[in-house]
Design a protein around this motif. Structure first.
Motif, PDB file in Angstrom:
ATOM      1  N   GLU A 161       0.843  -1.190   0.000  1.00  0.00           N
ATOM      2  CA  GLU A 161       0.000   0.000   0.000  1.00  0.00           C
ATOM      3  C   GLU A 161       0.882   1.244   0.000  1.00  0.00           C
ATOM      4  N   LYS A 162       0.578   2.162  -0.876  1.00  0.00           N
ATOM      5  CA  LYS A 162       1.394   3.361  -1.050  1.00  0.00           C
ATOM      6  C   LYS A 162       0.623   4.595  -0.611  1.00  0.00           C
ATOM      7  N   ARG A 163       1.287   5.460   0.134  1.00  0.00           N
ATOM      8  CA  ARG A 163       0.676   6.734   0.501  1.00  0.00           C
ATOM      9  C   ARG A 163       1.345   7.842  -0.297  1.00  0.00           C
ATOM     10  N   PHE A 164       0.560   8.586  -1.043  1.00  0.00           N
ATOM     11  CA  PHE A 164       1.084   9.682  -1.848  1.00  0.00           C
ATOM     12  C   PHE A 164       0.964  10.991  -1.069  1.00  0.00           C
ATOM     13  N   ASP A 165       1.979  11.824  -1.197  1.00  0.00           N
ATOM     14  CA  ASP A 165       1.995  13.082  -0.454  1.00  0.00           C
ATOM     15  C   ASP A 165       0.863  14.006  -0.873  1.00  0.00           C
ATOM     16  N   PHE A 166       0.618  14.061  -2.180  1.00  0.00           N
ATOM     17  CA  PHE A 166      -0.457  14.908  -2.709  1.00  0.00           C
ATOM     18  C   PHE A 166      -1.185  14.169  -3.828  1.00  0.00           C
TER      19      PHE A 166
END
Length: 274
Positions: free
Chosen positions: A183-188
């Motif tokens: 799972e990836k969390r993108f900054d914006f």
């Protein structure tokens, strides 16, 4: 591409640090406030002629006051720090706060007893504020990333760009599929008219293996995201630390279509507004 990359490298900034970067005094003040009552009790150890008796007096009133003694030697143990006792045994630092004898041993062996008896410290609240300020400097590496995020946020705000922060990849079924189990969390995230831009932001003023790892990771992620219709991966990065990782960044630059720095981000803004 070579000319563009050379321009990109020439635009990298030496620092993103403002004067407010160095110390988070709100956090420091809160940390001190949380243990202020215990510090006030421990203040009675300053200038004492009978350390044991003074320790016993505090112990009888509230023995938990000694649970914060680790901060007086600039350590946050959280029950994890291991040290050797007088017998050469490996013990948890917090075990010294479990009896009057062990507290006295801690104060004597750390050198705090001498400092307190001599009155070298006038007030433990002020003393710990200074320690917290020093420890806060260890958080600057993480804070540098937040500074960059704040800078990019301001740029978006100034240009009336609508965005969301810290968005997870699971939000989109197709993105989750191409990225796999991680799972990836993108900054914006910017949801423009024609595309949804998934954006990562960072700043590196110094070199290190971390830069190569980041470039390698984004080189892997970008083609996967870009393979999904109407999605694009965007990387906004800056800092002269990339000069030490120029080769790896160049490889990423040739693979990831949308890489910008704080100078060329204006090109990205024009693209969004089209």
């Amino acid at each position: 591409m070579e000319k563009n990359f050379g321009t990109f490298m020439s635009q990298l900034r030496e620092t993103n640090q403002t004067l407010g970067f160095f110390c988070d005094f709100d956090k420091i003040s809160n940390n001190v406030e949380n243990i202020k009552l215990s510090l006030c009790m421990l203040n009675s150890l300053i200038g004492t002629n009978d350390l044991r008796r003074s320790v016993e007096t505090i112990w009888e009133r509230d023995k938990t006051a000694f649970n914060i003694l680790d901060i007086l030697i600039a350590v946050r143990s959280n029950g994890q720090k291991k040290v050797l006792n007088a017998n050469g045994e490996c013990v948890v630092l917090d075990s010294f706060f479990e009896s009057v004898d062990s507290v006295v041993e801690y104060l004597e062996d750390t050198g705090l007893a001498h400092i307190l008896k001599e009155g070298r410290i006038k007030n433990l609240i002020d003393y710990v504020f200074g320690i917290e300020t020093g420890l806060d400097s260890n958080a600057r590496k993480n804070r540098s990333g937040h500074v960059m995020e704040n800078m990019v946020s301001k740029i978006f705000d100034d240009n009336n760009i609508t965005y969301r922060k810290e968005v997870y990849s699971k939000e989109w079924t197709d993105i989750k599929r191409v990225l796999g189990d991680d799972e990836k969390r993108f900054d914006f995230v910017i949801e423009a008219h024609q595309k949804t831009y998934l954006i990562e932001v960072n700043f590196y003023s110094g070199g290190g293996s971390k830069l190569n790892e980041v470039a390698r990771a984004y080189t892997d992620i970008a083609p996967k995201v870009n393979s999904v219709p109407n999605f694009e991966f965007v990387w906004i990065t800056d800092g002269i630390g990339w000069k030490d990782a120029r080769t790896k960044l160049h490889e990423a630059y040739n693979i990831i279509p949308s890489i910008y720095n704080l100078t060329s981000i204006s090109d990205f803004l024009k693209l969004i507004k089209e």
